[in-house]
Write a protein that holds these residues in place. Structure first.
Motif, PDB file in Angstrom:
ATOM      1  N   LEU A   1     -14.564 -21.418  -7.513  1.00  0.00           N
ATOM      2  CA  LEU A   1     -13.391 -20.653  -6.652  1.00  0.00           C
ATOM      3  C   LEU A   1     -13.607 -19.173  -7.428  1.00  0.00           C
ATOM      4  CD1 LEU A   1     -12.292 -23.428  -5.137  1.00  0.00           C
ATOM      5  CD2 LEU A   1     -13.568 -22.146  -4.097  1.00  0.00           C
ATOM      6  N   PRO A   2     -13.215 -18.039  -6.827  1.00  0.00           N
ATOM      7  CA  PRO A   2     -12.887 -16.619  -7.229  1.00  0.00           C
ATOM      8  C   PRO A   2     -11.173 -16.584  -7.362  1.00  0.00           C
ATOM      9  CG  PRO A   2     -13.162 -16.450  -4.952  1.00  0.00           C
ATOM     10  CD  PRO A   2     -13.746 -17.467  -5.366  1.00  0.00           C
ATOM     11  N   TYR A   3     -10.359 -17.918  -7.701  1.00  0.00           N
ATOM     12  CA  TYR A   3      -9.132 -16.991  -7.128  1.00  0.00           C
ATOM     13  C   TYR A   3      -8.356 -17.465  -8.952  1.00  0.00           C
ATOM     14  CZ  TYR A   3      -9.984 -18.090  -2.618  1.00  0.00           C
ATOM     15  OH  TYR A   3     -11.036 -17.671  -1.724  1.00  0.00           O
ATOM     16  N   LYS A   4      -7.679 -16.875  -9.451  1.00  0.00           N
ATOM     17  CA  LYS A   4      -6.749 -17.309 -11.162  1.00  0.00           C
ATOM     18  C   LYS A   4      -4.899 -17.256 -10.535  1.00  0.00           C
ATOM     19  CE  LYS A   4      -9.479 -14.274 -13.040  1.00  0.00           C
ATOM     20  NZ  LYS A   4      -9.682 -12.596 -14.542  1.00  0.00           N
TER      21      LYS A   4
ATOM     22  N   TYR B   1      -1.887 -13.207   2.827  1.00  0.00           N
ATOM     23  CA  TYR B   1      -2.271 -14.002   1.716  1.00  0.00           C
ATOM     24  C   TYR B   1      -1.282 -15.766   1.773  1.00  0.00           C
ATOM     25  CZ  TYR B   1      -5.044 -10.885  -0.443  1.00  0.00           C
ATOM     26  OH  TYR B   1      -5.466  -9.609  -1.014  1.00  0.00           O
ATOM     27  N   ALA B   2      -1.705 -16.632   1.593  1.00  0.00           N
ATOM     28  CA  ALA B   2      -1.331 -17.704   1.101  1.00  0.00           C
ATOM     29  C   ALA B   2      -0.951 -18.128  -0.197  1.00  0.00           C
ATOM     30  CB  ALA B   2      -2.105 -18.361   1.827  1.00  0.00           C
TER      31      ALA B   2
ATOM     32  N   GLN C   1      -1.460 -27.977  -4.165  1.00  0.00           N
ATOM     33  CA  GLN C   1      -2.435 -28.184  -2.644  1.00  0.00           C
ATOM     34  C   GLN C   1      -3.632 -27.472  -2.239  1.00  0.00           C
ATOM     35  OE1 GLN C   1       0.517 -25.288  -1.311  1.00  0.00           O
ATOM     36  NE2 GLN C   1       1.792 -26.944   0.449  1.00  0.00           N
ATOM     37  N   VAL C   2      -4.298 -27.355  -4.017  1.00  0.00           N
ATOM     38  CA  VAL C   2      -5.784 -26.933  -4.284  1.00  0.00           C
ATOM     39  C   VAL C   2      -6.505 -27.823  -3.899  1.00  0.00           C
ATOM     40  CG1 VAL C   2      -6.568 -28.164  -6.407  1.00  0.00           C
ATOM     41  CG2 VAL C   2      -6.689 -25.813  -5.850  1.00  0.00           C
ATOM     42  N   VAL C   3      -6.009 -28.715  -3.161  1.00  0.00           N
ATOM     43  CA  VAL C   3      -6.971 -29.516  -2.421  1.00  0.00           C
ATOM     44  C   VAL C   3      -7.820 -29.068  -0.978  1.00  0.00           C
ATOM     45  CG1 VAL C   3      -5.878 -30.687  -1.289  1.00  0.00           C
ATOM     46  CG2 VAL C   3      -7.784 -31.571  -1.483  1.00  0.00           C
ATOM     47  N   SER C   4      -6.864 -27.840  -1.051  1.00  0.00           N
ATOM     48  CA  SER C   4      -7.352 -27.341   0.525  1.00  0.00           C
ATOM     49  C   SER C   4      -8.634 -26.514   0.142  1.00  0.00           C
ATOM     50  CB  SER C   4      -5.934 -26.870   1.571  1.00  0.00           C
ATOM     51  OG  SER C   4      -5.271 -27.839   1.770  1.00  0.00           O
ATOM     52  N   LEU C   5      -7.928 -25.913  -1.403  1.00  0.00           N
ATOM     53  CA  LEU C   5      -9.171 -24.791  -1.532  1.00  0.00           C
ATOM     54  C   LEU C   5     -10.648 -25.184  -1.191  1.00  0.00           C
ATOM     55  CD1 LEU C   5      -7.542 -22.673  -3.503  1.00  0.00           C
ATOM     56  CD2 LEU C   5      -8.314 -21.682  -1.431  1.00  0.00           C
TER      57      LEU C   5
ATOM     58  N   PHE D   1      -1.928 -20.072  -6.194  1.00  0.00           N
ATOM     59  CA  PHE D   1      -2.951 -19.453  -6.620  1.00  0.00           C
ATOM     60  C   PHE D   1      -2.512 -18.363  -5.544  1.00  0.00           C
ATOM     61  CE2 PHE D   1      -4.417 -22.937  -8.641  1.00  0.00           C
ATOM     62  CZ  PHE D   1      -5.056 -22.676  -9.576  1.00  0.00           C
ATOM     63  N   LYS D   2      -3.112 -17.061  -5.176  1.00  0.00           N
ATOM     64  CA  LYS D   2      -3.080 -16.415  -4.202  1.00  0.00           C
ATOM     65  C   LYS D   2      -4.451 -15.978  -3.159  1.00  0.00           C
ATOM     66  CE  LYS D   2      -1.259 -11.503  -3.132  1.00  0.00           C
ATOM     67  NZ  LYS D   2      -1.266 -10.594  -3.580  1.00  0.00           N
ATOM     68  N   VAL D   3      -4.587 -16.933  -2.594  1.00  0.00           N
ATOM     69  CA  VAL D   3      -5.631 -16.507  -1.767  1.00  0.00           C
ATOM     70  C   VAL D   3      -5.546 -15.749  -0.114  1.00  0.00           C
ATOM     71  CG1 VAL D   3      -6.497 -18.845  -2.548  1.00  0.00           C
ATOM     72  CG2 VAL D   3      -5.875 -18.883  -0.725  1.00  0.00           C
ATOM     73  N   PRO D   4      -6.911 -15.713   0.258  1.00  0.00           N
ATOM     74  CA  PRO D   4      -6.458 -15.163   1.349  1.00  0.00           C
ATOM     75  C   PRO D   4      -6.859 -16.334   2.603  1.00  0.00           C
ATOM     76  CG  PRO D   4      -8.656 -14.123   1.071  1.00  0.00           C
ATOM     77  CD  PRO D   4      -8.070 -15.501  -0.152  1.00  0.00           C
TER      78      PRO D   4
END
Length: 437
Positions: free
Chosen positions: A118-121, A175-176, A182-186, A153-156
């Motif tokens: 996953l490309p999120y930091k 962004y969300a 909550q990262v399980v959703s990602l 994490f800042k994600v689309p």
């Protein structure tokens, strides 16, 4: 915890191929039942944990991981074959993965995130401080502590549709802001995408090569597993259970599931049932305790009104004896499970199959009214039918007509009959004890 990205290079015995798949299927069907009964997330988490412990442990702890991986890929083969099968498998595996992920430690969760690439930091401290008050407001609005988590994490926003739909994240400029908890959703979004693509590819391989190459070995197992039934064997009734032809109409009113009531009505009306109906209804009666000689008497009394006794003995008696293991290969046939009945495709003039699946709404409503089901119970059953929860609709019918809950769910017509008889006997005993005091 595996991500099932690549099929394992493992040798698997044919016996394990099937047994591992059956154990995982018990877990997925348990999840399906929990979801269709509307269990809350915390109840589902407990259920998934219990199902996994009950069915997916291996006597050799080192082999537990292999069992997990093998069983997933076997069921991927089983459920890749139609759109309906793929949809069900994807939904259940997704749910299983979601709750298993939530039970992992934060360290394991981070490792899984890296496996999915996953490309999120994590949000830099300066940006976190800038939106901290907003994050705190969201936390309070969903009943969490006002003290905000420190890792976000800042994600689309389209990557976490479930969190957006339930208003559980702060949104800004597309962004969300997703908390570590909550990262399980990602991860689940990525997992679902991977499995969905893999099922389509597996179906192509199955159709192009595997089905034909394995027609004498794996193919029969794969095709049988999607309709597998795991409950008690109803090929023989309990020793104490025996019914006679004169009992059948009364028992139908009190204890037959809708599918069997319907076929009895059509048999009485037309003095005939086509082959599919004779098999489904005949084996049910056998499992309920109708002996062979009584079965011949029962069917002869109806069919002879239309075709005559001589033609019945010549054309139909053999198949009845065959079902009881007295002709041909002497196979003692077992009555059909709900899964098999639901998957039937009745044609014109057929009366077998599952009414919850094969009736139109108007006919189903009328049939349920005839069973004494109405009001909120009726609307609840029809709602389950619309959502394709046919067995749960039957379970709710049982509960409405018997005034008791059925937590195990109905999975077999003979289970319905057996449980109904137990309820009625208990009520009769209560009445008798009240009268004697």
């Amino acid at each position: 915890m595996p991500t099932y990205r690549v099929a394992p290079q493992l040798e698997v015995r044919l016996e394990e191929f099937e047994l591992f798949a059956i154990d995982r299927l018990r877990v997925l069907k348990g999840i399906s039942d929990g979801l269709s009964r509307g269990k809350r997330p915390e109840e589902m988490e407990k259920l998934v944990s219990e199902l996994w412990k009950a069915h997916m442990r291996h006597q050799d702890p080192a082999e537990t991981l292999n069992k997990d991986i093998i069983s997933h890929f076997v069921l991927r083969l089983v459920y890749c074959r139609t759109e309906e099968l793929r949809k069900w498998f994807l939904s259940m595996e997704n749910t299983l993965f979601r709750y298993r992920f939530r039970l992992e430690s934060p360290e394991s969760q981070r490792l899984l995130m890296s496996e999915f690439q996953l490309p999120y930091k994590a949000l830099p401290h300066s940006e976190f401080e800038a939106v901290k008050d907003k994050l705190s407001q969201v936390a309070r609005s969903i009943g969490q502590s006002a003290s905000v988590e420190s890792v976000f994490f800042k994600v689309p926003f389209e990557e976490v549709p479930d969190l957006v739909a339930s208003r559980r994240v702060f949104l800004s400029k597309g962004y969300a802001y997703v908390a570590m908890s909550q990262v399980v959703s990602l991860v689940v979004t990525q997992f679902r995408c991977n499995i969905s693509k893999a099922l389509v590819l597996t179906n192509r391989k199955w159709t192009a090569t595997i089905k034909e190459q394995e027609k004498d070995r794996l193919t029969p197992i794969v095709e049988a597993l999607s309709n597998a039934y795991f409950g008690p064997d109803y090929s023989q009734p309990n020793d104490a259970t025996e019914i006679s032809p004169k009992d059948i109409d009364q028992l139908a009113r009190t204890s037959f599931p809708l599918c069997m009531r319907h076929m009895l009505e059509k048999l009485r009306e037309n003095h005939h049932l086509k082959h599919g109906g004779r098999m489904q209804f005949g084996l049910f009666l056998k499992g309920a305790g109708l002996k062979l000689e009584d079965a011949l008497t029962f069917w002869r009394s109806e069919f002879s009104q239309k075709v005559g006794s001589e033609r019945f003995d010549k054309e139909y008696a053999y198949s009845i004896r065959h079902n009881y293991g007295k002709e041909g290969k002497r196979t003692d046939y077992t009555s059909y499970s709900c899964q098999k009945i639901i998957s039937a495709t009745p044609g014109v003039g057929d009366h077998h199959g599952c009414p919850y699946r094969h009736f139109g709404e108007e006919n189903l409503r009328a049939a349920l009214n005839n069973m004494g089901v109405g009001g909120n119970a009726l609307e609840g059953i029809l709602d389950k039918v619309k959502n394709r929860h046919y067995q749960l609709a039957c379970t709710m019918t049982f509960e409405a007509t018997h005034g008791v809950s059925c937590d195990t769910g109905i999975n077999h017509p003979n289970q319905y009959f057996s449980e109904s008889q137990k309820v009625l006997q208990a009520k009769n005993q209560t009445v008798q004890s009240q009268l004697s005091t």
